[in-house]
Design a protein around this motif. Structure first.
Motif, short mmCIF file in Angstrom:
data_model
loop_
_atom_site.label_atom_id
_atom_site.label_comp_id
_atom_site.label_asym_id
_atom_site.label_seq_id
_atom_site.Cartn_x
_atom_site.Cartn_y
_atom_site.Cartn_z
N ASP A 105 -4.92 -3.12 -13.08
CA ASP A 105 -5.34 -3.43 -14.78
C ASP A 105 -3.88 -3.85 -15.51
OD1 ASP A 105 -6.29 -1.60 -16.63
OD2 ASP A 105 -5.73 0.36 -16.48
N GLY A 106 -3.12 -4.62 -15.24
CA GLY A 106 -1.88 -4.92 -15.82
C GLY A 106 -0.52 -5.11 -15.56
N SER A 107 0.57 -5.51 -15.18
CA SER A 107 1.33 -5.46 -15.03
C SER A 107 2.23 -4.45 -14.58
CB SER A 107 2.58 -6.46 -15.62
OG SER A 107 2.36 -6.20 -16.82
N GLY A 108 3.32 -4.18 -13.66
CA GLY A 108 3.79 -3.21 -13.39
C GLY A 108 4.22 -2.31 -12.12
N THR A 109 4.11 -1.46 -11.57
CA THR A 109 4.94 -0.90 -10.59
C THR A 109 4.11 -0.89 -9.27
OG1 THR A 109 7.17 -1.13 -11.50
CG2 THR A 109 6.68 0.12 -9.55
N PHE A 110 4.59 -0.97 -8.12
CA PHE A 110 3.55 -1.36 -7.24
C PHE A 110 4.62 -0.66 -6.17
CE2 PHE A 110 1.15 -5.69 -8.65
CZ PHE A 110 0.35 -4.49 -8.76
N ILE A 111 3.82 0.96 -5.34
CA ILE A 111 4.99 1.33 -4.99
C ILE A 111 4.14 1.97 -3.59
CG2 ILE A 111 6.02 3.88 -4.47
CD1 ILE A 111 6.06 3.78 -7.64
N ALA A 112 4.69 1.58 -1.85
CA ALA A 112 3.61 1.46 -1.07
C ALA A 112 4.75 1.81 -0.05
CB ALA A 112 3.05 0.05 -0.58
N ALA A 113 3.79 2.31 0.87
CA ALA A 113 4.48 3.07 2.30
C ALA A 113 3.72 2.68 2.98
CB ALA A 113 4.24 4.52 2.29
N GLY A 114 4.54 1.80 4.65
CA GLY A 114 3.49 1.45 5.55
C GLY A 114 2.41 0.77 5.93
N THR A 115 1.24 0.69 6.03
CA THR A 115 0.30 -0.19 5.91
C THR A 115 -0.43 0.29 4.67
OG1 THR A 115 -1.22 1.71 6.67
CG2 THR A 115 -0.01 -0.36 8.12
N THR A 146 11.77 2.38 9.32
CA THR A 146 13.04 1.49 9.69
C THR A 146 12.25 0.39 9.28
OG1 THR A 146 11.91 0.57 11.98
CG2 THR A 146 12.94 3.29 12.05
N LYS A 147 13.39 -0.51 9.46
CA LYS A 147 13.48 -2.36 9.60
C LYS A 147 11.89 -2.86 10.28
CE LYS A 147 16.78 -3.90 12.93
NZ LYS A 147 15.14 -4.97 13.30
N ASP A 148 11.81 -1.79 11.77
CA ASP A 148 10.76 -2.00 12.49
C ASP A 148 9.03 -2.08 12.21
OD1 ASP A 148 12.59 -3.71 13.89
OD2 ASP A 148 12.74 -1.56 15.08
N ASP A 149 9.37 -1.00 10.95
CA ASP A 149 7.60 -0.73 10.35
C ASP A 149 7.58 -1.59 9.17
OD1 ASP A 149 7.15 1.73 11.89
OD2 ASP A 149 9.36 2.35 11.54
N VAL A 150 8.56 -2.68 8.85
CA VAL A 150 8.20 -2.66 7.37
C VAL A 150 7.21 -4.26 7.92
CG1 VAL A 150 8.90 -4.89 6.18
CG2 VAL A 150 10.53 -2.77 6.77
N ILE A 151 6.43 -4.54 7.05
CA ILE A 151 5.10 -5.73 7.50
C ILE A 151 5.35 -6.76 6.49
CG2 ILE A 151 3.74 -4.63 9.39
CD1 ILE A 151 2.03 -3.89 7.06
N PHE A 152 5.34 -7.29 6.88
CA PHE A 152 4.82 -9.01 5.55
C PHE A 152 5.86 -8.96 5.24
CE2 PHE A 152 0.45 -6.79 6.22
CZ PHE A 152 -0.20 -8.40 7.10
N TYR A 153 7.07 -8.58 6.01
CA TYR A 153 8.29 -8.81 4.68
C TYR A 153 8.77 -10.45 3.63
CZ TYR A 153 13.44 -9.16 3.32
OH TYR A 153 14.64 -9.20 2.62
#
Length: 229
Positions: A105-115, A146-153
């Protein structure tokens, strides 16, 4: 409860992304239509999975000739995700019609956790295909244990450059933020409340972040979540 699945798809591949997340690619069913950010209800077409149904956002764009799902596996639970982890090529899954989950819906901030990063991947790809530089006027705050949970870094770092902020809640690593996303953290990173915010993760995460954003002055109409509050 009886579920109706108008579409079936064959497994093309099952690939490990990290220690507990898989990429499931399947054939795109005939006449299956979807828009960027939409989701489906998914089950496995085998006896024993009649009531094992869960929603997953489609992780690719409509122009692809396949469907992709990014799925966190819970191996100790004898349920749908464990069954997904045991699928073989040409096994069959069942899909509902696509339904609305997130809409750009337009530019802004995405905030995600895990998957929870999954619904945003096709949005980012769609923006790129339209010739938009994602790191301009977009930010990503990505929370993991943890760093090991980060995907698509690597992909996310390439897309957002310095506009990517990683926060880890259980271990410190490098220059990443440590802790949880709270009001004070958002006050440091959110430069303007007059932008769109897209939140995806576990229900409690979405609810908490939404509350923090409203507390710092964001209009609730500017906030999208997967769950309805």
């Amino acid at each position: 409860m009886e579920f109706v699945f108008p579409h079936k798809a064959k497994v093309l591949s099952l690939t490990a992304i990290n220690h507990n997340v898989l990429s499931l690619k399947v054939t795109k069913p005939w006449r299956f239509e979807f828009s960027v950010g939409q989701a489906v209800d998914l089950s496995i077409d085998k006896p024993g999975y009649e009531l094992a149904v869960a929603p997953f956002t489609i992780a690719n764009v409509p122009t692809d000739n396949y469907l992709e799902f990014v799925i966190k596996i819970y191996p100790t639970e004898n349920g749908l995700t464990k069954g997904v982890s045991e699928l073989l090529k040409n096994d069959t899954i069942q899909l509902s019609k696509a339904w609305d989950s997130y809409k750009y819906d337009g530019s802004g901030t995405f905030i995600a956790a895990g998957t929870g990063i999954t619904p945003f991947l096709p949005i980012f790809k769609d923006l790129q295909e339209k010739g938009i530089d994602v790191k301009h006027d977009h930010n990503l705050i990505y929370a993991n244990k943890t760093k090991d949970d980060v995907i698509f870094y690597k992909k996310l770092k390439q897309l957002f450059s310095s506009n990517l902020s990683l926060i880890l809640s259980r271990s410190k690593y490098g220059g990443h933020y440590f802790g949880k996303i709270d009001k004070d953290f958002l006050l440091k990173l959110v430069k303007s409340t007059e932008q769109k915010f897209y939140i995806c993760g576990p229900r409690k995460f979405e609810e908490d972040v939404r509350t923090h954003l409203i507390t710092i002055g964001v209009n609730q109409d500017y906030i999208q979540t997967g769950y309805k509050f």
